[in-house]
Scaffold this active site. Structure first.
Site, PDB file in Angstrom:
ATOM      1  N   GLU B 413     -21.904  69.810   7.809  1.00  0.00           N
ATOM      2  CA  GLU B 413     -20.562  69.847   8.382  1.00  0.00           C
ATOM      3  C   GLU B 413     -20.586  69.250   9.777  1.00  0.00           C
ATOM      4  O   GLU B 413     -19.675  68.527  10.192  1.00  0.00           O
ATOM      5  CB  GLU B 413     -20.055  71.301   8.422  1.00  0.00           C
ATOM      6  N   SER B 612      19.402  61.123   7.911  1.00  0.00           N
ATOM      7  CA  SER B 612      20.261  61.966   7.072  1.00  0.00           C
ATOM      8  C   SER B 612      19.663  62.217   5.691  1.00  0.00           C
ATOM      9  O   SER B 612      19.715  63.339   5.180  1.00  0.00           O
ATOM     10  CB  SER B 612      21.665  61.359   6.972  1.00  0.00           C
ATOM     11  N   HIS B 671      -2.117  63.689   2.920  1.00  0.00           N
ATOM     12  CA  HIS B 671      -1.064  64.703   3.074  1.00  0.00           C
ATOM     13  C   HIS B 671      -0.009  64.218   4.056  1.00  0.00           C
ATOM     14  O   HIS B 671      -0.326  63.840   5.176  1.00  0.00           O
ATOM     15  CB  HIS B 671      -1.686  66.020   3.563  1.00  0.00           C
TER      16      HIS B 671
END
Lengths: 724, 724
Positions: B413, B612, B671
């Site tokens: 990691e 919008s 994402h």
């Protein structure tokens, strides 16, 4: 300057931008076309006088005056101080002013011995001091007449106790220690300079049972954390000590034995009070020290690490000393103070008014210094002398002001605004119609103009600043406004309270707290006041290093900002002396008061205090102010008698804010709208009676003070309503 | 933990108060009466399982596990790292988990030589280093296997250049130097740790033409300015160095040669890309150093004093080096890095689900450490092993979860989330219906619980925390909420973005940025994730001093917080595995997204971007989320098939936020709602495509990204609308 909060540096690129802006706005600079100026029916004649005046104040002469004034240490009441009084008097007389040296006999201490010795837990010696205030290179630092670092108004004593660190010594700092179970009885409190007036630190320490206070300058606040220390830059070197008075200024300033009474030479001793009973003198000892001497003490303290915000810039983790058996450090302090009645010398120069000689415009600055005082106060004196030079030049051409102008060189400001306070106390009734007091003190430490004022004179000051050219091109006002938008500018929010910065889009003018000679004029006698300076990085405040070498290296090498302040001071005096109608803006005043009332009502929240009468009075004052301002801007056709009557009304309006009873527990402070904060000492407390009662959760007192305020507002409104 | 921002200390009195509060709220503690829990039709059965589970995780065993894991340095791919893999696998198997050790072959550097030599203006030697990481007393600091301080992903090279100081190395810091005319071409940039991810500092320095970067730990950020340094306290001593990867994490994590592809042992070399061309590796060298080695360099730098906010806590005034002929310091840097394909070992333990074996609940924590890694990551591994211990105890009683639970011990990691990223890349499609990833990393450094999560799991986490007892009495949730109101608490606003702190009055849960193994799961694969820890003062991050001695002295002497985290992790897994309906709160998600849309619209202001359609889509998603939540709380009478269908819809909704194209310039990040900030690296960027295009003033790109986001919101709403 008696009390001071440091000013931070300005980023260079702001300068470049400012200059570029100035070049494209050259027309702004000064008086080519007479502007419309508040207080004048027609400004044409005044514009000519201004144009005669402005070229006279001279940068190079100001530099020479500064050099003379800073040639030797001149602590109040010393022979060297007297020499500077004679010098100023000569300059006043040379300009044609009726000049007198006014002596007072006042109680002041000078140190016989100050020493500090600190030992750690295991008996090891940490500090034996004070250490010598010294840097690698400074022409003035070795003079034998330099007074050892000490605190004005300190008690005398020889005490030994354990040390506790109390951050800035604010009320919340002492409260935090109490909540953490740290008992200060019998302890010596070590606090750092900053955040409040040093007298407040001692006042609170005394209340909590401490036997002594050490006040040091943390490098975070005015040393290497801010920038390069002297002699490499303007900030405080590690051996530099901030001397200063720990008088309880927020009770009253001046000779501690004569509150409200002038200490003239003929005042009998029987008229003197015991200063320890009148409440403005500490009974414990206080000693200012350098970070060099504080560091070994702080490093050896035990107990928990400090709360958030208490850590300074010394290179280790700070501890409070804690509530355990031993805090880690014991100090032995000696403060042997020679308290004597000493002679001080104000210098007063007068230009008699041709039409209204009883209406005084007073320009003032102190002259005494802890040591050399290049910035504090000699930059102010040099600037004032060049304003006098300009006025003298007008006098020689036959000009006379309508109102009387007085220039004052105060003594013993550093010991507690003593020279100005005694003079104000001597002239009480005459000041009822003094139309303004214009102060400067630390007049120049850099290039950023800043000011504090009574709300009614904030716009007046802005208009004056628009007419004075800046050394950077453009007007003083233009740079003042520009600087105030800069991200690096913190001066005004530091020096004045936030509420003082009204009128968004205009240059900010702070509120008057305390720390210089406007306090007796404004907060005791009700004379509308301003305070100005050109400010920059200044870490040598009240140390030996505030000398000529520091000044020409860091503050104003060409003395052009001394010239700038001379011009602003001079125009303030000229305009106030000659205005057709007194240029008090009571609308701004009403706005400031009503905003403070709203804030206090918000703070009072759940308490059963009825603000409606006060708000009605505030609204009434606002309406009266608006009507008055309409009249002030439409003077056409008014007779001289009508103008005189109107001016009397305008001036008497301010006096309505005075209360003969004064503020709770500090009757010397008569002004109901502004006072130095009880626990800050510098920053202005607005509607102090109400706010401080609310802060103390004393609902009855708050209601009573609110009633007094309501009366005052109605009196002021009633006065203004008589205008027509 | 790959990336980290320090956590500040908690005042003692908060503790006392918390405990007092707990005593009067004993009923809150845990599961006496089964509460109503989101996701369960009836919680009674689960409450019994919880009650079986909670007593099993053992503080003393966690301490033993921690001691074993921290006995020797275990850098990824070393034999000692392999020993810890075998240990974890044994523990998993002992608990009854189907366990395998999963190896990957990945490109990683280890240092052959790192050196620094600095000279001043006049040729004088300032530093020859790196200095030895050493304090007066520590049992572990002298092990010969301790890797010299170096940066993962650093370039190799031998360079000499002048030094410029660039504060935290943020975009605005580099921009400020550029505005001040400081050219960084050919220079070595000295930056301090903090404010952003270290890889961002190097990325920006490289873009500006620097030839090397020195990153040091200023005592203001995690040393004596925060509190006592180790061994007297938890903060960084002057010789302590923060190792760390400078990989361009914000481009993609994992093996730099295989973005999107798993580096399995059988992957042919021909499938590997040139890492310098794929964009996640610096081409210049970067070296982490101590404040001890940085101080002489900083002190000798010339040029202007630093801008406001750039001064640290070293005891002198900082200078940038400036734009003049010579900055004042020349350094000679050598970074000789051995880049090799190295073997790493993830350990995966499985409890097969009885009803939905394809639906994975994954609990993960890494195992490799820069040195000993007591807090980072061994506290997490010890906590996870005790969660496994608890699950094992349930298994022995015959219990089986409905969904599959996986426990993962990631490797490498620290070098760039490599073990987790390769594993995620290997299991791409299987993760489409992984229902949650629960991470912990620096699990325990103190007593304050904190968390970050996808918005849909924030409330889930709060409910779990309500059921776990705190070592201080009361529930974890109670103290979490209490602490978040404390003035000394800064953790959540530091770690997560402000927008993550929704639901005023509830305990704050931050947003997921990056810096640990949730990134591949959440931001690449779309698996709803959480990250938890019990946090305190922690200044030894990535130094040799993050060892067992430091841990038991400062973080958790009795290992009760390891036990607490084990319990929270375990309940997260149990509840997610057995819930009737997946406890995703899409209303909170919609609220967070719509708030971000509003903020972006505000930021877009004058630009001609039409929000919008996006706002309509956001409103539609909110309505669908509200309808879904109604269904989620009314499960009565639903058939098993209906619940399965509903759960599929709920899980697939999150997947609609993924874009196959990924974010602009970083396609690995799929994402559309959350990514690590392009210039922060840690803090979450919300709706990153839109916001980063707006920040770059690229209107076309912003509009395009907004259209993609609108599509995603409509897809997500459409998915949720199918629920019934």
């Amino acid at each position: 300057m008696f009390a001071f909060r440091p000013f931070r540096f300005m980023a260079l690129q702001t300068w470049f931008w400012a200059i570029a802006f100035a070049l494209s706005n050259a027309a702004l600079t000064s008086g080519q076309t007479p502007p419309s100026v508040f207080g004048y029916n027609d400004f044409t004649a005044q514009a000519k006088i201004d144009a005669e005046f402005l070229p006279v104040p001279d940068a190079s002469l100001a530099g020479q005056e500064l050099k003379f004034l800073t040639a030797q240490p001149h602590l109040a009441s010393t022979p060297e101080d007297h020499e500077t009084a004679l010098y100023v008097a000569r300059k006043f007389r040379a300009a044609g002013l009726e000049t007198e040296i006014v002596p007072y006999k006042v109680l002041m201490n000078q140190p016989r011995k100050v020493s500090i010795e600190a030992h750690s837990d295991d008996g090891g010696l940490l500090v034996i001091g004070p250490s010598w205030e010294h840097v690698s290179d400074d022409a003035f630092q070795d003079d034998s007449r330099i007074v050892m670092p000490f605190a004005g108004s300190s008690g005398s004593g020889d005490v030994t106790g354990e040390v506790v660190y109390a951050n800035y010594g604010r009320l919340e700092d002492f409260d935090k220690l109490a909540r953490d179970g740290v008992d200060l009885h019998g302890k010596v409190v070590l606090v750092r300079y900053g955040a409040n007036f040093r007298g407040v630190k001692v006042y609170l320490a005394e209340q909590r049972g401490a036997i002594g206070v050490l006040i040091y300058s943390d490098p975070q606040d005015d040393g290497y954390f801010q920038g390069d220390p002297y002699p490499n830059g303007p900030w405080r070197p590690d051996t530099g000590v901030q001397r200063g008075s720990v008088q309880y200024l927020f009770k009253y300033p001046g000779d501690p034995e004569t509150p409200g009474v002038a200490s003239t030479l003929d005042l009998p001793d029987s008229a003197r009070l015991d200063p320890l009973k009148t409440g403005n003198q500490p009974s414990i000892i206080a000693i200012p020290i350098s970070s060099h001497d504080a560091a070994p003490i702080l490093r050896a303290l035990k107990g928990p690490t400090v709360p958030k915000g208490w850590q300074g810039a010394l290179p280790f983790s700070y501890h409070t000393g804690g509530s355990g058996a031993f805090t880690g450090v014991t100090v032995h302090l000696v403060s042997d103070q020679d308290y004597e009645l000493r002679i001080i010398w104000d210098v007063i120069g007068k230009v008699r008014g041709s039409q209204f000689p009883q209406d005084w415009v007073i320009v003032g600055n102190h002259r005494d210094a802890w040591v050399y005082g290049a910035a504090d106060p000699c930059s102010g004196t040099a600037a004032m002398l060049e304003a006098v030079h300009g006025i003298g030049s007008l006098l020689k051409q036959g000009w006379r002001p309508k109102r009387t102008i007085l220039f004052a060189s105060w003594d013993a400001e550093e010991e507690g605004l003593i020279g100005s306070t005694e003079w104000v106390e001597q002239h009480g009734h005459a000041l009822d119609h003094a139309v303004a007091y214009f102060n400067t003190d630390v007049a120049v430490t850099g290039s950023e103009f800043g000011a504090e004022a009574v709300p009614s004179l904030k716009q007046f000051l802005r208009e004056v600043a628009q007419q004075v050219p800046s050394p950077q091109g453009g007007s003083v006002y233009m740079h003042w406004k520009l600087d105030s938008g800069s991200e690096n500018r913190e001066s005004n929010s530091l020096r004045g309270s936030k509420s003082g910065i009204d009128n968004l889009g205009e240059a900010p003018v702070g509120d008057l707290g305390s720390g210089s000679d406007y306090t007796p004029f404004f907060q005791h006698a009700g004379v509308p006041s301003t305070d100005i300076g050109s400010r920059g990085s200044y870490g040598v405040y009240h140390s030996v290093f505030d000398d000529y070498t520091w000044f020409i290296q860091n503050a104003d090498p060409t003395f052009e900002y001394l010239q700038e302040i001379a011009r602003v001071l001079g125009l303030e005096a000229l305009h106030m002396a000659d205005a057709d109608v007194l240029p008090y803006d009571y609308v701004a005043y009403a706005r400031a008061i009503n905003a403070s009332l709203d804030a206090a009502r918000h703070k009072a929240a759940a308490r059963s205090i009825d603000f409606s009468a006060a708000q009605s009075a505030g609204a009434r004052f606002m309406r009266a102010a608006e009507a008055a301002r309409m009249l002030q801007t439409n003077l056409q056709g008014k007779s001289q008698a009508e103008l005189m009557r109107f001016n009397t009304i305008l001036r008497q309006t301010e006096n309505q804010f005075l209360s003969q009873a004064g503020l709770p527990n500090r009757p010397w402070y008569k002004h109901l709208i502004y006072a130095p904060g009880e626990y800050s000492g510098y920053a202005a407390a607005v509607i102090p009676g109400v706010n401080e009662a609310l802060d103390a959760r004393n609902t009855d007192l708050a209601a009573q003070q609110l009633a007094l305020l309501t009366q005052a507002l109605n009196r002021a409104a009633g006065m203004l309503e008589q205008a027509r």
